[in-house]
Motif scaffolding. Structure first.
Motif, PDB file in Angstrom:
ATOM      1  N   LYS A  58      40.002  46.111  34.705  1.00 10.35           N
ATOM      2  CA  LYS A  58      40.556  45.062  35.494  1.00 10.35           C
ATOM      3  C   LYS A  58      39.730  44.711  36.526  1.00 10.35           C
ATOM      4  CE  LYS A  58      45.034  45.637  36.236  1.00 10.35           C
ATOM      5  NZ  LYS A  58      46.345  46.307  36.733  1.00 10.35           N
ATOM      6  N   ALA A  59      39.606  43.479  36.553  1.00  8.06           N
ATOM      7  CA  ALA A  59      38.691  42.625  37.529  1.00  8.06           C
ATOM      8  C   ALA A  59      39.465  42.210  38.718  1.00  8.06           C
ATOM      9  CB  ALA A  59      37.615  41.913  36.898  1.00  8.06           C
ATOM     10  N   GLU A  60      40.603  41.415  38.473  1.00  5.68           N
ATOM     11  CA  GLU A  60      41.472  40.857  39.404  1.00  5.68           C
ATOM     12  C   GLU A  60      42.852  40.817  38.787  1.00  5.68           C
ATOM     13  OE1 GLU A  60      40.785  39.199  43.312  1.00  5.68           O
ATOM     14  OE2 GLU A  60      39.162  39.964  42.012  1.00  5.68           O
ATOM     15  N   GLU A  61      43.699  41.032  39.722  1.00  6.91           N
ATOM     16  CA  GLU A  61      45.084  40.547  39.325  1.00  6.91           C
ATOM     17  C   GLU A  61      45.832  40.076  40.465  1.00  6.91           C
ATOM     18  OE1 GLU A  61      47.255  44.426  39.207  1.00  6.91           O
ATOM     19  OE2 GLU A  61      46.144  45.244  40.751  1.00  6.91           O
ATOM     20  N   GLY A  62      47.169  39.649  40.120  1.00  2.00           N
ATOM     21  CA  GLY A  62      47.898  38.779  41.038  1.00  2.00           C
ATOM     22  C   GLY A  62      47.550  37.615  41.614  1.00  2.00           C
ATOM     23  N   LEU A  63      46.484  36.871  40.696  1.00  5.32           N
ATOM     24  CA  LEU A  63      45.996  35.585  40.820  1.00  5.32           C
ATOM     25  C   LEU A  63      47.300  34.558  40.877  1.00  5.32           C
ATOM     26  CD1 LEU A  63      42.567  35.749  39.472  1.00  5.32           C
ATOM     27  CD2 LEU A  63      42.971  35.826  41.582  1.00  5.32           C
ATOM     28  N   GLU A  64      47.441  33.443  41.748  1.00  6.65           N
ATOM     29  CA  GLU A  64      48.415  32.450  41.537  1.00  6.65           C
ATOM     30  C   GLU A  64      47.652  31.088  41.376  1.00  6.65           C
ATOM     31  OE1 GLU A  64      50.676  32.537  44.926  1.00  6.65           O
ATOM     32  OE2 GLU A  64      51.526  34.658  44.581  1.00  6.65           O
ATOM     33  N   GLN A  65      46.311  30.963  41.619  1.00  9.15           N
ATOM     34  CA  GLN A  65      45.753  29.848  41.314  1.00  9.15           C
ATOM     35  C   GLN A  65      45.237  29.847  40.100  1.00  9.15           C
ATOM     36  OE1 GLN A  65      44.905  32.089  43.560  1.00  9.15           O
ATOM     37  NE2 GLN A  65      42.747  32.408  43.742  1.00  9.15           N
ATOM     38  N   ASN A  66      44.575  28.656  39.650  1.00  5.48           N
ATOM     39  CA  ASN A  66      44.046  28.352  38.193  1.00  5.48           C
ATOM     40  C   ASN A  66      42.479  28.620  38.326  1.00  5.48           C
ATOM     41  OD1 ASN A  66      46.398  28.096  37.459  1.00  5.48           O
ATOM     42  ND2 ASN A  66      46.133  25.839  36.689  1.00  5.48           N
ATOM     43  N   SER A  67      41.929  29.262  39.348  1.00  2.44           N
ATOM     44  CA  SER A  67      40.318  29.556  39.534  1.00  2.44           C
ATOM     45  C   SER A  67      40.352  30.445  40.743  1.00  2.44           C
ATOM     46  CB  SER A  67      39.829  28.048  39.934  1.00  2.44           C
ATOM     47  OG  SER A  67      40.350  27.570  41.154  1.00  2.44           O
ATOM     48  N   PHE A  68      38.877  30.995  40.620  1.00  2.00           N
ATOM     49  CA  PHE A  68      38.502  32.132  41.740  1.00  2.00           C
ATOM     50  C   PHE A  68      37.010  32.144  41.537  1.00  2.00           C
ATOM     51  CE2 PHE A  68      38.889  35.384  38.583  1.00  2.00           C
ATOM     52  CZ  PHE A  68      37.977  36.472  39.159  1.00  2.00           C
ATOM     53  N   ILE A  69      36.461  32.492  42.694  1.00  2.00           N
ATOM     54  CA  ILE A  69      35.137  32.814  42.593  1.00  2.00           C
ATOM     55  C   ILE A  69      34.818  34.349  42.507  1.00  2.00           C
ATOM     56  CG2 ILE A  69      32.957  32.612  44.057  1.00  2.00           C
ATOM     57  CD1 ILE A  69      34.172  30.115  45.445  1.00  2.00           C
ATOM     58  N   TRP A  70      33.942  34.581  41.356  1.00  3.78           N
ATOM     59  CA  TRP A  70      33.820  36.006  41.046  1.00  3.78           C
ATOM     60  C   TRP A  70      32.311  36.458  41.407  1.00  3.78           C
ATOM     61  CZ3 TRP A  70      32.333  37.804  35.540  1.00  3.78           C
ATOM     62  CH2 TRP A  70      32.614  39.019  35.369  1.00  3.78           C
ATOM     63  N   ASP A  71      32.266  37.232  42.485  1.00  4.48           N
ATOM     64  CA  ASP A  71      30.993  37.864  42.623  1.00  4.48           C
ATOM     65  C   ASP A  71      30.542  39.196  41.577  1.00  4.48           C
ATOM     66  OD1 ASP A  71      28.613  38.558  43.725  1.00  4.48           O
ATOM     67  OD2 ASP A  71      29.115  38.943  45.732  1.00  4.48           O
ATOM     68  N   THR A  72      29.364  38.593  40.944  1.00  5.51           N
ATOM     69  CA  THR A  72      28.922  39.610  39.945  1.00  5.51           C
ATOM     70  C   THR A  72      28.008  40.620  40.324  1.00  5.51           C
ATOM     71  OG1 THR A  72      27.212  38.072  39.051  1.00  5.51           O
ATOM     72  CG2 THR A  72      29.557  37.809  38.024  1.00  5.51           C
ATOM     73  N   GLU A  73      27.612  40.639  41.853  1.00  2.00           N
ATOM     74  CA  GLU A  73      26.464  41.446  42.058  1.00  2.00           C
ATOM     75  C   GLU A  73      26.398  42.829  41.756  1.00  2.00           C
ATOM     76  OE1 GLU A  73      23.932  41.407  46.307  1.00  2.00           O
ATOM     77  OE2 GLU A  73      26.010  41.450  46.350  1.00  2.00           O
ATOM     78  N   THR A  74      27.818  43.472  41.800  1.00  4.16           N
ATOM     79  CA  THR A  74      27.721  44.825  41.573  1.00  4.16           C
ATOM     80  C   THR A  74      28.234  45.084  39.824  1.00  4.16           C
ATOM     81  OG1 THR A  74      30.287  44.897  42.171  1.00  4.16           O
ATOM     82  CG2 THR A  74      28.577  45.266  43.764  1.00  4.16           C
ATOM     83  N   ILE A  75      28.210  44.039  39.176  1.00  8.82           N
ATOM     84  CA  ILE A  75      28.495  44.183  37.784  1.00  8.82           C
ATOM     85  C   ILE A  75      27.347  44.454  36.847  1.00  8.82           C
ATOM     86  CG2 ILE A  75      29.628  43.081  35.741  1.00  8.82           C
ATOM     87  CD1 ILE A  75      31.552  43.619  37.809  1.00  8.82           C
ATOM     88  N   PRO A  76      27.483  45.467  36.075  1.00  8.03           N
ATOM     89  CA  PRO A  76      26.065  45.723  35.223  1.00  8.03           C
ATOM     90  C   PRO A  76      25.582  44.511  34.526  1.00  8.03           C
ATOM     91  CG  PRO A  76      27.844  47.817  35.085  1.00  8.03           C
ATOM     92  CD  PRO A  76      28.421  46.518  35.937  1.00  8.03           C
ATOM     93  N   GLU A  77      24.310  44.515  34.404  1.00  6.22           N
ATOM     94  CA  GLU A  77      23.890  43.226  33.753  1.00  6.22           C
ATOM     95  C   GLU A  77      23.790  43.401  32.318  1.00  6.22           C
ATOM     96  OE1 GLU A  77      20.499  41.269  36.912  1.00  6.22           O
ATOM     97  OE2 GLU A  77      20.263  43.037  35.834  1.00  6.22           O
ATOM     98  N   GLY A  78      23.974  42.219  31.467  1.00  9.30           N
ATOM     99  CA  GLY A  78      23.963  42.114  30.229  1.00  9.30           C
ATOM    100  C   GLY A  78      24.787  41.263  29.544  1.00  9.30           C
ATOM    101  N   LEU A  79      25.306  41.383  28.167  1.00  6.05           N
ATOM    102  CA  LEU A  79      26.490  40.598  27.614  1.00  6.05           C
ATOM    103  C   LEU A  79      27.813  40.952  27.912  1.00  6.05           C
ATOM    104  CD1 LEU A  79      26.272  38.329  25.573  1.00  6.05           C
ATOM    105  CD2 LEU A  79      26.803  39.902  23.727  1.00  6.05           C
ATOM    106  N   THR A  80      28.608  39.992  28.516  1.00  5.34           N
ATOM    107  CA  THR A  80      29.997  40.414  29.038  1.00  5.34           C
ATOM    108  C   THR A  80      30.887  39.476  28.432  1.00  5.34           C
ATOM    109  OG1 THR A  80      28.885  40.995  31.146  1.00  5.34           O
ATOM    110  CG2 THR A  80      31.176  40.741  31.291  1.00  5.34           C
TER     111      THR A  80
END
Length: 205
Positions: A58-80
């Motif tokens: 789970k990366a994000e929950e309870g979103l009510e809008q149809n978009s959000f800005i996701w910061d990938t700085e702490t996400i391991p690099e590679g195919l996702t």
């Protein structure tokens, strides 16, 4: 919920209405479209799965809008890959709530610049060797400047085309006056991460 669709806009994607997307390489603007046939309010949860992983996280929950800005700085690099789950639970009892989901196409997360080495191959006339390597993305272009000039000169790799994570380039720097000079090289990968290397050379009278 009715049919929805997920879309990863990638780095430098469109901005949210009335807002500017912060200029940071690790930020992704995620947008999607969804609607409920009964007009119920929807809530969204985003899951992520990296290369070699079997389970969604789970990366994000309870979103009510149809978009959000996701910061990938702490996400391991590679195919996702991302999984978007929409539910009409906000307007329905738990037993009557419905869900629908969509999967994104796999995409690369790459926040690291290319690694560069610059060496002198010949001093008179001055010829340099550039070696470039990126862990994730193919390289796309390279240039060099002399003494921090605004005038950049484009470089071509030995095989004639920037299209792989590793490239070599050989080039001559002409017209240097006697004394100290700084040769600076910039190389961009496919996701616009830039690596920089510089070399100080002395030209004899």
């Amino acid at each position: 919920p009715g049919q929805g669709e997920g879309q990863d806009q990638g780095q430098g994607g469109p901005t949210l209405p009335g807002r500017r997307l912060p200029q940071r390489k690790s930020l992704r603007l995620l947008r999607w479209q969804a609607q409920d046939a009964n007009g119920d309010k929807l809530s969204y949860t985003v899951y992520i799965k990296g290369s070699g992983q079997q389970e969604w996280k789970k990366a994000e929950e309870g979103l009510e809008q149809n978009s959000f800005i996701w910061d990938t700085e702490t996400i391991p690099e590679g195919l996702t890959q991302l999984r978007l789950v929409a539910t009409d639970a906000p307007d329905n009892p738990p037993a009557q709530a419905l869900e629908a989901e969509r999967l994104s196409v796999p995409f690369l997360i790459d926040n690291s610049p290319p690694e560069l080495t610059l060496e002198v191959a010949q001093r008179d006339p001055l010829r340099l060797v550039l070696r470039c390597a990126d862990r994730i993305s193919p390289l796309q272009r390279a240039q060099y400047t002399v003494d921090y000039s605004d005038q950049a000169r484009q470089l071509s790799p030995e095989d004639g085309l920037f299209d792989s994570p590793e490239e070599h380039a050989r080039f001559a720097v002409e017209g240097l006056t006697p004394g100290e000079h700084v040769i600076a090289v910039q190389v961009w990968d496919r996701l616009d991460n830039v690596g920089v290397v510089q070399l100080v050379v002395q030209i004899k009278p």
